[in-house]
Scaffold this motif. Structure first.
Motif, mmCIF file in Angstrom:
data_model
loop_
_atom_site.group_PDB
_atom_site.id
_atom_site.type_symbol
_atom_site.label_atom_id
_atom_site.label_comp_id
_atom_site.label_asym_id
_atom_site.label_seq_id
_atom_site.Cartn_x
_atom_site.Cartn_y
_atom_site.Cartn_z
ATOM 1 N N LEU A 142 10.860 -5.543 11.809
ATOM 2 C CA LEU A 142 10.771 -3.934 11.727
ATOM 3 C C LEU A 142 10.956 -3.296 10.509
ATOM 4 O O LEU A 142 10.537 -2.421 10.048
ATOM 5 C CB LEU A 142 11.988 -3.418 12.628
ATOM 6 N N THR A 143 11.612 -4.047 9.490
ATOM 7 C CA THR A 143 11.864 -3.483 8.301
ATOM 8 C C THR A 143 10.738 -3.231 7.370
ATOM 9 O O THR A 143 10.565 -2.420 6.663
ATOM 10 C CB THR A 143 12.852 -4.323 7.513
ATOM 11 N N GLN A 144 9.720 -4.240 7.615
ATOM 12 C CA GLN A 144 8.226 -3.957 6.813
ATOM 13 C C GLN A 144 7.762 -2.684 7.459
ATOM 14 O O GLN A 144 6.984 -2.036 6.747
ATOM 15 C CB GLN A 144 7.566 -5.077 7.163
ATOM 16 N N ILE A 145 7.487 -2.332 8.728
ATOM 17 C CA ILE A 145 7.132 -1.280 9.051
ATOM 18 C C ILE A 145 7.564 0.096 8.344
ATOM 19 O O ILE A 145 6.878 0.879 8.059
ATOM 20 C CB ILE A 145 7.078 -1.070 10.724
ATOM 21 N N THR A 146 8.852 0.244 8.358
ATOM 22 C CA THR A 146 9.753 1.316 7.757
ATOM 23 C C THR A 146 9.428 1.023 6.178
ATOM 24 O O THR A 146 8.867 2.234 5.659
ATOM 25 C CB THR A 146 11.196 0.894 7.885
ATOM 26 N N ALA A 147 9.304 -0.067 5.579
ATOM 27 C CA ALA A 147 9.120 -0.101 4.164
ATOM 28 C C ALA A 147 7.596 0.537 3.974
ATOM 29 O O ALA A 147 7.437 1.448 2.882
ATOM 30 C CB ALA A 147 9.317 -1.290 3.700
ATOM 31 N N VAL A 148 6.603 -0.011 4.512
ATOM 32 C CA VAL A 148 5.272 0.471 4.387
ATOM 33 C C VAL A 148 5.135 2.022 4.468
ATOM 34 O O VAL A 148 4.353 2.574 3.697
ATOM 35 C CB VAL A 148 4.329 -0.226 4.913
ATOM 36 N N THR A 149 5.801 2.366 5.489
ATOM 37 C CA THR A 149 5.686 3.901 5.751
ATOM 38 C C THR A 149 6.317 4.777 4.611
ATOM 39 O O THR A 149 5.806 5.505 4.038
ATOM 40 C CB THR A 149 6.595 4.250 7.061
ATOM 41 N N ASP A 150 7.454 4.247 4.179
ATOM 42 C CA ASP A 150 8.155 4.753 2.973
ATOM 43 C C ASP A 150 7.068 4.759 1.778
ATOM 44 O O ASP A 150 7.045 5.868 1.052
ATOM 45 C CB ASP A 150 9.608 4.314 2.749
ATOM 46 N N MET A 151 6.675 3.631 1.477
ATOM 47 C CA MET A 151 5.921 3.476 0.379
ATOM 48 C C MET A 151 4.547 4.356 0.186
ATOM 49 O O MET A 151 4.230 5.082 -0.720
ATOM 50 C CB MET A 151 5.454 1.994 0.080
ATOM 51 N N LEU A 152 4.025 4.376 1.510
ATOM 52 C CA LEU A 152 2.682 5.218 1.594
ATOM 53 C C LEU A 152 2.953 6.717 1.674
ATOM 54 O O LEU A 152 2.344 7.638 1.137
ATOM 55 C CB LEU A 152 2.118 4.855 3.124
ATOM 56 N N ARG A 153 4.187 6.983 2.294
ATOM 57 C CA ARG A 153 4.695 8.369 2.066
ATOM 58 C C ARG A 153 4.819 8.796 0.837
ATOM 59 O O ARG A 153 4.186 10.161 0.273
ATOM 60 C CB ARG A 153 5.724 8.762 2.752
ATOM 61 N N ALA A 154 5.347 8.144 0.098
ATOM 62 C CA ALA A 154 5.631 8.540 -1.322
ATOM 63 C C ALA A 154 4.691 8.635 -2.308
ATOM 64 O O ALA A 154 4.023 9.429 -2.924
ATOM 65 C CB ALA A 154 6.502 7.256 -2.079
ATOM 66 N N TYR A 155 3.293 7.787 -1.696
ATOM 67 C CA TYR A 155 2.124 8.084 -2.655
ATOM 68 C C TYR A 155 1.278 9.271 -1.964
ATOM 69 O O TYR A 155 0.451 9.845 -2.824
ATOM 70 C CB TYR A 155 1.393 6.708 -2.329
ATOM 71 N N LEU A 156 1.195 9.513 -0.761
ATOM 72 C CA LEU A 156 0.645 10.244 -0.289
ATOM 73 C C LEU A 156 1.064 11.916 -0.235
ATOM 74 O O LEU A 156 0.338 12.581 -0.161
ATOM 75 C CB LEU A 156 0.077 10.200 1.111
ATOM 76 N N THR A 157 2.378 12.053 -0.639
ATOM 77 C CA THR A 157 2.637 13.328 -0.843
ATOM 78 C C THR A 157 2.815 13.870 -2.248
ATOM 79 O O THR A 157 2.736 13.240 -3.225
ATOM 80 C CB THR A 157 4.292 13.263 -0.101
ATOM 81 N N LYS A 158 2.780 15.034 -2.230
ATOM 82 C CA LYS A 158 2.812 15.949 -3.379
ATOM 83 C C LYS A 158 4.101 15.688 -4.335
ATOM 84 O O LYS A 158 4.183 15.846 -5.492
ATOM 85 C CB LYS A 158 2.430 17.465 -3.519
ATOM 86 N N ASP A 159 5.073 15.672 -3.665
ATOM 87 C CA ASP A 159 6.597 15.510 -3.998
ATOM 88 C C ASP A 159 6.577 14.292 -4.916
ATOM 89 O O ASP A 159 7.035 13.318 -4.373
ATOM 90 C CB ASP A 159 7.733 15.872 -3.087
ATOM 91 N N SER A 160 6.666 14.220 -6.308
ATOM 92 C CA SER A 160 6.706 13.171 -7.045
ATOM 93 C C SER A 160 7.889 12.535 -6.907
ATOM 94 O O SER A 160 8.162 11.226 -7.377
ATOM 95 C CB SER A 160 6.077 13.275 -8.262
ATOM 96 N N SER A 161 8.984 13.279 -6.533
ATOM 97 C CA SER A 161 10.384 12.679 -6.522
ATOM 98 C C SER A 161 10.460 11.543 -5.276
ATOM 99 O O SER A 161 11.400 10.886 -5.366
ATOM 100 C CB SER A 161 11.446 13.786 -6.100
ATOM 101 N N ASP A 162 9.673 11.606 -4.547
ATOM 102 C CA ASP A 162 9.340 10.605 -3.318
ATOM 103 C C ASP A 162 9.492 9.076 -4.094
ATOM 104 O O ASP A 162 9.996 8.340 -3.707
ATOM 105 C CB ASP A 162 8.326 10.744 -2.262
ATOM 106 N N VAL A 163 8.631 9.312 -5.071
ATOM 107 C CA VAL A 163 8.300 7.764 -5.772
ATOM 108 C C VAL A 163 9.841 7.621 -6.734
ATOM 109 O O VAL A 163 10.188 6.310 -6.497
ATOM 110 C CB VAL A 163 7.269 7.727 -6.788
ATOM 111 N N ASP A 164 10.420 8.583 -7.309
ATOM 112 C CA ASP A 164 11.559 8.333 -7.987
ATOM 113 C C ASP A 164 12.542 7.745 -6.934
ATOM 114 O O ASP A 164 13.588 7.031 -7.368
ATOM 115 C CB ASP A 164 12.015 9.422 -8.657
ATOM 116 N N ARG A 165 12.617 8.460 -5.735
ATOM 117 C CA ARG A 165 13.716 8.006 -4.755
ATOM 118 C C ARG A 165 13.526 6.454 -4.428
ATOM 119 O O ARG A 165 14.364 5.909 -3.929
ATOM 120 C CB ARG A 165 13.443 9.006 -3.410
ATOM 121 N N LEU A 166 12.341 5.859 -4.434
ATOM 122 C CA LEU A 166 12.317 4.546 -4.030
ATOM 123 C C LEU A 166 12.823 3.716 -5.110
ATOM 124 O O LEU A 166 12.853 2.364 -5.002
ATOM 125 C CB LEU A 166 10.756 4.325 -3.742
ATOM 126 N N ARG A 167 12.857 4.192 -6.347
ATOM 127 C CA ARG A 167 13.154 3.258 -7.726
ATOM 128 C C ARG A 167 14.475 2.675 -7.398
ATOM 129 O O ARG A 167 15.386 3.335 -7.017
ATOM 130 C CB ARG A 167 12.741 3.817 -8.801
#
Length: 372
Positions: A347-372
């Protein structure tokens, strides 16, 4: 069944698993996906073509990303409906297609319904018949009949990759190499010429073959040339007059099919063999230097738990690469568990892939920073 695209993608994966969708029997899951996209997303043009569901936005954004996943599964093996369990302290979902690839489909569907301010125009393609002969493959049908739907700056296939970007794919070539001899009674073998024995020099060359390794865009591909089938002989008391070996060459995507054929010819040069090509498919270059792909790599690497590696095997990314579109495999699940009776996804992989793709697909670049 009604699918709730705004639900946690874990629950959405379970709902998709519970809709049987063996290849050539995808009507129910196709209808559920079509209805959900029409009623729970905004800004998408949605259409159905056979058992393929297509949806796309047209917001005038500078780049377009395709999210593509197949809806069919291999035959059910007492593993539908799905079930949740805890294995070695980790929560997992068991079920046919949980890895290949309804968890990837669930991530794509959930993001289509929940991303409010996308950085890219999106095209969604959910297709049928991937698990059987290529002539029935729904993506192949779209490429032939609605090719404009494949146009994009990047294509992401939801193939199971353990949350890593598996870039490009290997090409594959199958060749039938044959020998002839003279038939005789095995009690008087000296009167014949054993065609199976004449395969020995070929088998020696294959056993001594050293596979090439090549680095492309930071991904290391290793080739393989293997005998995968041997045939010959007509009876237990007859020296055979014909024999053959089927050879499979998995080649790095910097070779074309023609170059792969030429390489196999070079390996067997000087041997008295018939040479027949029985199947071939081009590989796909990773294309990770393209700007749209670079953004995905950044989002994944910012997560810290995954990275980039070469894809071993052939996937539908090659259809996009052949059109000059960078394409990657990216989804939850261990590909080694695909098609197994005990197929299951963490289940953790489903969540992680969702988070990574959301960071890539959204305009808010802070989503990428949030994952660091």
């Amino acid at each position: 069944m009604t699918l709730d695209l705004r639900a946690d993608p874990i629950a959405l994966t379970a709902a998709l698993v519970d809709i049987p969708s063996v290849s050539r029997d995808e009507d129910a899951v196709t209808a559920a996906v079509e209805t959900a996209l029409r009623t729970q997303t905004s800004g998408f043009e949605v259409m159905r073509h056979g058992n393929v569901v297509l949806a796309r936005t047209d917001r005038g954004l500078p780049t377009r990303v395709v999210l593509a996943g197949h809806l069919d599964t291999v035959p059910i093996a007492d593993n539908v409906p799905g079930r949740f369990a805890t294995e070695n302290g980790a929560e997992v979902l068991y079920g046919c297609g949980s890895v290949d690839m309804k968890s990837g489909d669930a991530v794509f569907l959930h993001l289509a319904a929940t991303i409010a301010d996308p950085a890219h125009d999106l095209t969604l393609i959910f297709y049928d018949c991937e698990e059987i002969a290529a002539e029935f493959n729904g993506l192949n049908v779209i490429e032939r009949e609605l090719p404009e739907w494949l146009d994009a700056d990047l294509a992401i296939l939801g193939e199971p990759s353990g949350g890593w970007i598996e870039a490009g794919c290997q090409g594959t070539l199958r060749v039938r190499l044959s020998t002839t001899g003279v038939r005789a009674h095995s009690a008087r073998a000296w009167l014949g010429d054993n065609a199976i024995h004449r395969l020995a020099p070929l088998l020696n060359r294959l056993s001594e073959y050293r596979a090439r390794e090549v680095d492309i865009d930071g991904c290391r591909y290793r080739e393989g040339l293997s005998a995968v089938r041997v045939g010959g002989g007509v009876s237990g008391n007859v020296v055979p007059d014909a024999a053959e070996v089927e050879v499979n060459f998995r080649f790095a995507p910097d070779r074309s099919v023609d170059q792969a054929v030429e390489h196999v010819r070079e390996v067997v040069a000087g041997l008295d063999l018939g040479f027949e090509i029985t199947d071939s498919a081009a590989g796909a270059l990773p294309g990770l230097t393209a700007p749209a792909a670079r953004g995905l790599v950044d989002a994944v690497q910012a997560h810290g738990s995954a990275g980039v590696r070469a894809k071993y095997g052939w996937t539908d990314v090659s259809r996009f690469a052949a059109r000059g579109i960078p394409a990657v495999n990216f989804g939850p699940g261990d590909p080694n568990l695909a098609h197994k009776r005990d197929e299951h996804v963490p289940l953790t992989q489903i969540t992680a892939v969702t988070d990574m793709l959301r960071a890539y697909l959204t305009k808010d670049s802070s989503d990428v920073d949030r994952l660091r």
